[in-house]
Design a protein around this motif. Structure first.
Motif, PDB file in Angstrom:
ATOM      1  N   MET A  41      16.104  50.027 100.375  1.00  0.00           N
ATOM      2  CA  MET A  41      17.317  50.280 101.156  1.00  0.00           C
ATOM      3  C   MET A  41      17.233  49.622 102.527  1.00  0.00           C
ATOM      4  SD  MET A  41      19.633  51.724  99.532  1.00  0.00           S
ATOM      5  CE  MET A  41      20.766  52.110 100.842  1.00  0.00           C
ATOM      6  N   PHE A  42      16.040  49.623 103.086  1.00  0.00           N
ATOM      7  CA  PHE A  42      15.840  49.020 104.396  1.00  0.00           C
ATOM      8  C   PHE A  42      16.123  47.525 104.341  1.00  0.00           C
ATOM      9  CE2 PHE A  42      12.602  47.903 107.878  1.00  0.00           C
ATOM     10  CZ  PHE A  42      13.541  48.077 108.872  1.00  0.00           C
ATOM     11  N   HIS A  43      15.593  46.878 103.290  1.00  0.00           N
ATOM     12  CA  HIS A  43      15.820  45.442 103.159  1.00  0.00           C
ATOM     13  C   HIS A  43      17.291  45.163 102.872  1.00  0.00           C
ATOM     14  CE1 HIS A  43      14.432  41.387 102.982  1.00  0.00           C
ATOM     15  NE2 HIS A  43      14.793  41.208 101.730  1.00  0.00           N
ATOM     16  N   LEU A  44      17.905  46.046 102.091  1.00  0.00           N
ATOM     17  CA  LEU A  44      19.338  45.909 101.819  1.00  0.00           C
ATOM     18  C   LEU A  44      20.112  45.929 103.137  1.00  0.00           C
ATOM     19  CD1 LEU A  44      21.200  48.019  99.118  1.00  0.00           C
ATOM     20  CD2 LEU A  44      22.247  47.519 101.292  1.00  0.00           C
ATOM     21  N   PHE A  45      19.710  46.850 103.999  1.00  0.00           N
ATOM     22  CA  PHE A  45      20.386  47.050 105.286  1.00  0.00           C
ATOM     23  C   PHE A  45      20.233  45.818 106.183  1.00  0.00           C
ATOM     24  CE2 PHE A  45      20.326  48.956 109.616  1.00  0.00           C
ATOM     25  CZ  PHE A  45      21.573  49.551 109.603  1.00  0.00           C
ATOM     26  N   THR A  46      19.003  45.372 106.351  1.00  0.00           N
ATOM     27  CA  THR A  46      18.798  44.223 107.249  1.00  0.00           C
ATOM     28  C   THR A  46      19.370  42.952 106.632  1.00  0.00           C
ATOM     29  OG1 THR A  46      16.626  43.839 106.280  1.00  0.00           O
ATOM     30  CG2 THR A  46      16.698  45.163 108.265  1.00  0.00           C
ATOM     31  N   HIS A  47      19.195  42.820 105.319  1.00  0.00           N
ATOM     32  CA  HIS A  47      19.685  41.627 104.631  1.00  0.00           C
ATOM     33  C   HIS A  47      21.184  41.472 104.825  1.00  0.00           C
ATOM     34  CE1 HIS A  47      21.222  39.653 100.868  1.00  0.00           C
ATOM     35  NE2 HIS A  47      20.351  38.756 101.260  1.00  0.00           N
ATOM     36  N   ALA A  48      21.909  42.605 104.784  1.00  0.00           N
ATOM     37  CA  ALA A  48      23.362  42.542 104.950  1.00  0.00           C
ATOM     38  C   ALA A  48      23.714  41.807 106.234  1.00  0.00           C
ATOM     39  CB  ALA A  48      23.949  43.947 104.958  1.00  0.00           C
ATOM     40  N   PHE A  49      22.975  42.072 107.299  1.00  0.00           N
ATOM     41  CA  PHE A  49      23.314  41.442 108.574  1.00  0.00           C
ATOM     42  C   PHE A  49      22.968  39.961 108.576  1.00  0.00           C
ATOM     43  CE2 PHE A  49      22.834  45.905 109.758  1.00  0.00           C
ATOM     44  CZ  PHE A  49      24.088  46.104 110.302  1.00  0.00           C
ATOM     45  N   PHE A  50      21.693  39.646 108.261  1.00  0.00           N
ATOM     46  CA  PHE A  50      21.347  38.228 108.444  1.00  0.00           C
ATOM     47  C   PHE A  50      21.952  37.335 107.371  1.00  0.00           C
ATOM     48  CE2 PHE A  50      17.153  40.012 106.855  1.00  0.00           C
ATOM     49  CZ  PHE A  50      17.124  39.397 105.616  1.00  0.00           C
TER      50      PHE A  50
END
Lengths: 493, 636
Positions: free
Chosen positions: B336-345
């Motif tokens: 979920m964390f990677h999903l979250f950061t990935h969404a931005f970059f």
């Protein structure tokens, strides 16, 4: 029960037809004729809505029963409705006025006779769905063939005679055995009254043969694989209104028959033959979906997709699960709306371009956007997108099937993928892309009556997609009771 | 208030879709952007409530389907998991809405475009806030539909239409598995509501089902079927072929749907179903393998692509692989964390590339770009930030999330775990190389475009740059700020009941040398890429000519499309034709109605020949019959 409401529903269109008979057809101006027909059917629709409101949803017994002696000691004219039949009656009274509005553009000659055929057909269809006596049912069931035969044979396309005869002989041949079965039921039990038959039951040793006899008739009408080949021909040649009636209502008679008679009268045999139905249904779903993929004629494509959708219906009915049967009924109602709408959308461009070939079209969205939006909605409903009525039916059927038999549900689900493929591909070739055909540039968007008809169909498709409760509540008790009756029969065997 | 988060985008979509003609282009853009932005602000508020007050709520809106024992509601479930998704979806969506005002300024169908974007947002919110599998499925198909509309938005382009259908149908293949999974859940538990299903899971752990003669564990089967759905939506290997083609759609769509939100729905599904997956180690291993294979496969393909959007698309595919293998090793919160950061970059990279494409007037081939970094300073800087974050440059958001995934894979301690960690490191290196290749070929070197002059390229308007800027803040700080909350080692306070761990995650740390490998490779890759793609441009070409077969293999994306074309598309068309012409035509009609009718015709022609009308023939037949009868009687 004082007022014979069902009989009035059955008779009213015929009376309207009689009126029409005495109106003289004028050249060019047929408004009176159309208004008489339209008025009759709209009144009929309102009566049927009243029937739905007055209908008591909490009981599974038949309501609004009328029972009159017809041939003493042999046949009673008996009609009545339960939760299942009432929906089909409303479907009939809803679709017919729309058909009548649609003839504006598609039928050019002998309009009066055409409308008479449609009205009489409506009478017969309502009769089929309300009959509670096997003989009465048979008469209505078979009589419905005649107006349809005429509609295809007189107002159809180039190969109309071939198609009309194919349609007539195919279905008649199937029904002969049903007649024999009805007569033997009379000899075995001494009655043809469905309500009584439900109570006394039919001896197990006769059930298999009788079931097969009814099956032969219903299978052709559904149509199930491999007796479906009349349907594409009939649809292709029929005028738009004929196709609509055929797909929306005529095909439902068989599904209704399966529920009312095959399941209700021969519970043990239904269990025995479930594998047969499963096999044929699954074949229908997969084979005809693949065939639909390759069609070049829009009407034929939709006709083949109808066979696949009806495959889901027969599959759901014989799962004998609450979800399966309810799904089948909703699927039939939904298919009635969606296929009617799809045939009408094809009719719209056919009236303008006189071609049903997919290759004639392409790029329509840039010239007729309203049409394209509605066509998209119907295509999506046909492929069972959540939020349309098509989804509720298909999903419940598969859910029920899964409970009963994994493998069947798995294979049938592949049909859902294929459904998306052929429908979207059709849509893409007709509506998207570049506008290459010069003639299409002048094509007109929906006129007011077409817009009205298609919106009338779009509204319930969406409404029941988001809120199917009114449908499910109507059928729930009847279906539960049917399953209970079936289960006790199986156990007592 | 919570409900308005979901319904504001729907209202926006209806206004813009049906009344766009009357209120005008500009007003449609404003209405949709404003409503979705309000929805985003409310979502942030909800997330704040969830973090601070442990706010949870399950709102029932209405009944949807109730048939027999099946009861399905329209509902909105707010828990930590859905609150995070709410923020991701609505905030990226709001920025994309605003960006689109600039990007689509030359398009004649603006209201329609905005309506689709808002409708997509609505469907995605229905998906993430559902409290049961069937509403989830509704959102699932709904986002698929919007994606279909938006990929095919330029309906005159043949390739766009084909890509749209491909996306929908391939997703339907995944949905086929997903739907079967739902059927199986209903069959086993008699309900499709998350809470009731999850509660009953421990009771069916040992249950076996027989399918086609195989004995399978029921839990494994459920997990597998649901995962097939997730593979379709999140473009995992075998069902990934639609994602690169989906780049036919306008770039804002790629940023919103095919990077930040819809494609992560599969990851969301697996995380949401963690109470089921935790009981199926077999399928978790399978997920790990699929995830890392996808990560590696997509990264290798991205190395050689020349279309700027396709490179980023394969990169998305690869990053989704990372998320899956995080979930596969049981670190759902890290996924979920990677999903979250990935969404931005990733949204930043897509919108940035959109800005580049805009500058080059719809050129997408990176070989036809180069040397424009001075002309597009803001876009260049923002793209660099996005790239740094994606590659996991120390202390940017990708660094925290991606390295955590590799660490947890290592800490898993079994073979798959080590293997996944190894592949993860290699892929991180490849990611870095292809990302810098993109940057260098686009912005550095000589100017290679022959159609428009370098003077004509221009920086994008403010309305496009501001969303980019906001996303870049997320790309820089999201990792650092939310690390403690999302994956704070050991304690699992934030996720509460929304993610289930059968055993708590390992709190140990891998050895230091292991922690240093990835950052070092990432740092090292920048000069390597610079050397290859700016300094010594002949080198890549000579490598290519030396390894022609390998290069072709990669350029053709491991030949998946060709394989599927032969296996599925051509063969089903052939089969359809065969069934139609031969089975229906020759067999059924030939022996059925047509055969019978011609047979009867023949018989009746024969029969008419009997009635010739000649008395002597009749007399002769009578004589024959008479003598036969006589003979018979005599002999008897």
């Amino acid at each position: 029960m004082n007022f014979p409401i069902l009989s009035s529903l059955i008779l009213l269109p015929t009376i309207g037809a009689l009126f029409l008979f005495f109106i003289k057809e004028k050249e060019g101006n047929n408004t009176t004729i159309k208004y008489v027909a339209l008025f009759t059917t709209v009144v009929n629709f309102l009566i049927s809505i009243y029937l739905w409101i007055a209908f008591d949803q909490s009981t599974s017994s038949f309501q609004f029963i009328e029972d009159r002696i017809w041939i003493k000691g042999f046949i009673n004219y008996k009609v009545g409705v339960d939760g299942i039949s009432i929906l089909f009656i409303i479907l009939t009274t809803f679709i017919t006025p729309l058909c009548i509005i649609s003839v504006n553009n598609s039928v050019k000659n002998k309009l009066r006779d055409f409308l008479i055929a449609i009205l009489i057909m409506e009478s017969f269809m309502i009769g089929v769905f309300s009959a509670l006596d096997l003989v009465v049912f048979y008469l209505f069931f078979e009589a419905g063939l005649i107006p349809m035969f005429l509609i295809i044979g007189i107002w159809g396309g180039a190969r109309r005679v071939y198609s009309a005869f194919k349609f007539f002989l195919y279905t008649l041949l199937g029904s002969v055995l049903m007649l024999v079965a009805i007569i033997s039921i009379y000899w075995i039990t001494g009655t043809t009254d469905v309500v009584q038959l439900y109570e006394i039951g039919i001896d197990v040793k006769y059930q298999n043969l009788l079931w097969l006899a009814f099956f032969s008739s219903f299978a052709v009408k559904t149509p199930m694989w491999p007796v479906h080949t009349w349907l594409p021909d009939a649809h292709v040649e029929a005028p738009t209104a004929g196709s609509v009636l055929l797909a929306a209502i005529l095909l439902k008679m068989a599904g209704y028959g399966f529920i009312r008679f095959s399941l209700g009268l021969f519970p043990v045999a239904s269990d025995v033959f479930t594998p047969l139905i499963y096999t044929l249904s699954v074949i229908a779903i997969i084979f005809t979906s693949l065939i639909a993929l390759m069609q070049e004629d829009m009407k034929k494509l939709i006709a083949y997709s109808s066979v696949a959708h009806m495959g889901f219906v027969t599959l759901g009915i014989f799962t004998l699960q609450q979800q399966g049967i309810e799904g089948s009924i909703i699927q039939m109602i939904s298919h009635g709306l969606v296929s009617a709408a799809l045939f009408l959308t094809v009719g719209v461009v056919y009236d303008r371009m006189h071609s049903r070939l997919i290759s004639t079209y392409g790029g329509l969205v840039s010239v007729i956007p309203k049409y394209s939006i509605l066509f998209m909605l119907f295509a999506l409903a046909s492929l069972g997108l959540p939020g349309t009525s098509g989804f509720i039916g298909e999903f419940l059927i598969l859910m029920g099937a899964f409970k009963d038999n994994f493998l069947v549900a798995v294979i049938a689900s592949i049909g859902v993928i294929l459904g998306a493929a052929y429908m979207l591909w059709l849509y893409k070739r007709v509506v998207f892309g570049k506008l290459l055909n010069e003639d299409l540039k002048k094509i007109l968007d929906l006129n007011r009556s077409e817009y009205f008809i298609l919106s009338c169909l779009a509204a319930p498709i969406l409404f029941f997609g988001f809120y199917p409760d009114p449908l499910i509540n109507t059928i729930e008790v009847s279906v539960t009771d049917l399953i209970n009756m079936h289960n006790t029969n199986i156990v007592s065997k | 208030m919570e409900l308005s988060i979901i319904f504001l985008p729907l209202i926006a979509s209806i206004i813009s879709g049906f009344f766009g003609k009357y209120i005008g282009d500009r007003n449609s853009e404003i209405v949709t952007s404003v409503l979705v932005s309000i929805s985003a602000l409310l979502s942030i508020f909800v997330l704040y409530q969830v973090i601070v007050n442990q706010y949870e709520e399950n709102i029932v809106i209405a009944t949807w389907i109730s048939s027999g024992s099946l009861d399905v509601n329209w509902s909105m479930l707010i828990d930590p998991l859905s609150a995070v998704m709410l923020v991701v979806v609505t905030s990226v969506s709001a920025l994309v809405h605003i960006y689109s005002i600039g990007y689509m300024s030359h398009d004649p169908h603006k209201p329609r475009f905005m309506a689709y974007l808002s409708l997509f947002t609505f469907a995605m919110l229905m998906l993430v806030t559902s409290d049961n599998f069937i509403q989830l499925f509704f959102g699932w198909e709904g986002v698929g539909l919007c994606s279909y509309f938006l990929i095919g938005f330029w309906f005159k382009k043949e390739s766009a239409n084909a890509a749209a259908i491909k996306a929908f149908v391939v997703n339907r293949v995944g949905d086929f598995g997903f739907a079967l999974g739902i059927f199986l859940i209903f069959y086993l538990f008699g309900t499709v509501n998350y809470s009731e299903v999850f509660q009953q899971i421990p009771t069916v752990v040992d249950k076996n089902l027989s399918f086609l003669g195989f004995e399978v564990k029921a839990i494994d089967l459920i997990c597998l079927l649901l995962f097939i759905g997730a593979m379709g939506k999140s473009a995992q290997i075998l069902l990934h072929t639609w994602l690169p083609d989906a780049m036919e759609g306008p770039t804002p769509v790629s940023a919103l749907i095919h990077a930040a939100t819809m494609v992560t729905a599969g990851v969301f599904l697996v995380v949401r179903c963690s109470p089921i997956y935790e009981y199926s180690p077999l399928i978790l291993n399978f997920i790990t393998i699929v995830g890392m294979t996808t990560a590696f496969f997509a990264a290798t393909v991205a190395l050689v692509q020349t279309d700027i959007k396709k490179i980023i698309a394969y990169s998305t595919c690869s990053q989704l692989g990372y998320m899956f293998f995080a979930a596969g090793v049981g670190a759902y919160n890290v996924a979920m964390f990677h999903l979250f950061t990935h969404a931005f970059f990733k949204a930043l990279l897509f919108l940035g590339s959109g800005s580049v494409i805009h500058a080059f007037k719809d050129e997408q081939n990176i070989n036809n770009m180069g040397g424009v970094w001075k002309k597009l300073p803001y876009t260049y800087a923002l793209m660099i930030i996005g790239t740094l974050a994606l590659t996991g440059f120390p202390f940017l958001s990708g660094f925290y999330s991606k390295d955590a995934i590799i660490e947890f894979a290592y800490l898993k301690g079994n073979t798959t775990g080590y293997y996944a960690a190894g592949i993860g490191i290699i892929t991180a290196f490849l990611t870095s190389i292809y990302s810098w290749r993109l940057i260098f070929k686009t912005f550095h070197g000589e100017y290679n475009n022959k159609v428009i002059k370098i003077e004509e390229t221009h920086e994008s308007p403010l309305v496009m740059l501001v969303p980019l800027f906001i996303l870049s803040i997320g790309a820089v700080f999201a990792g650092f700020l939310f690390k403690g909350l999302f994956i704070g080692y050991g304690d699992n306070l934030f996720w509460a009941e929304s993610i289930k761990f059968l055993e708590p995650l390992s709190t140990e740390h891998p050895p230091l040398w292991f922690l240093l490998i990835t950052p070092c490779l990432v740092l090292l890759s920048i000069p390597i890429a610079y050397y290859f793609f700016v300094k010594n441009k002949e080198l890549p070409n000579s490598i290519v000519s030396m390894n022609k077969p390998l290069y072709n293999f990669l350029v053709n994306k491991w030949y998946f499309d060709e394989l599927y074309d032969v296996l599925f598309i051509k063969s089903s068309k052939k089969l359809g034709l065969f069934l139609w012409k031969f089975c229906d035509g020759t067999i059924i009609d030939g022996f059925g109605p047509d055969g019978i009718s011609s047979f009867i015709k023949k018989c009746s022609i024969k029969a008419t020949k009997f009635q010739s009308g000649f008395i002597y023939q009749y007399a002769f037949v009578m004589l024959l019959g008479f003598s036969a009868l006589l003979t018979f009687l005599i002999l008897k």
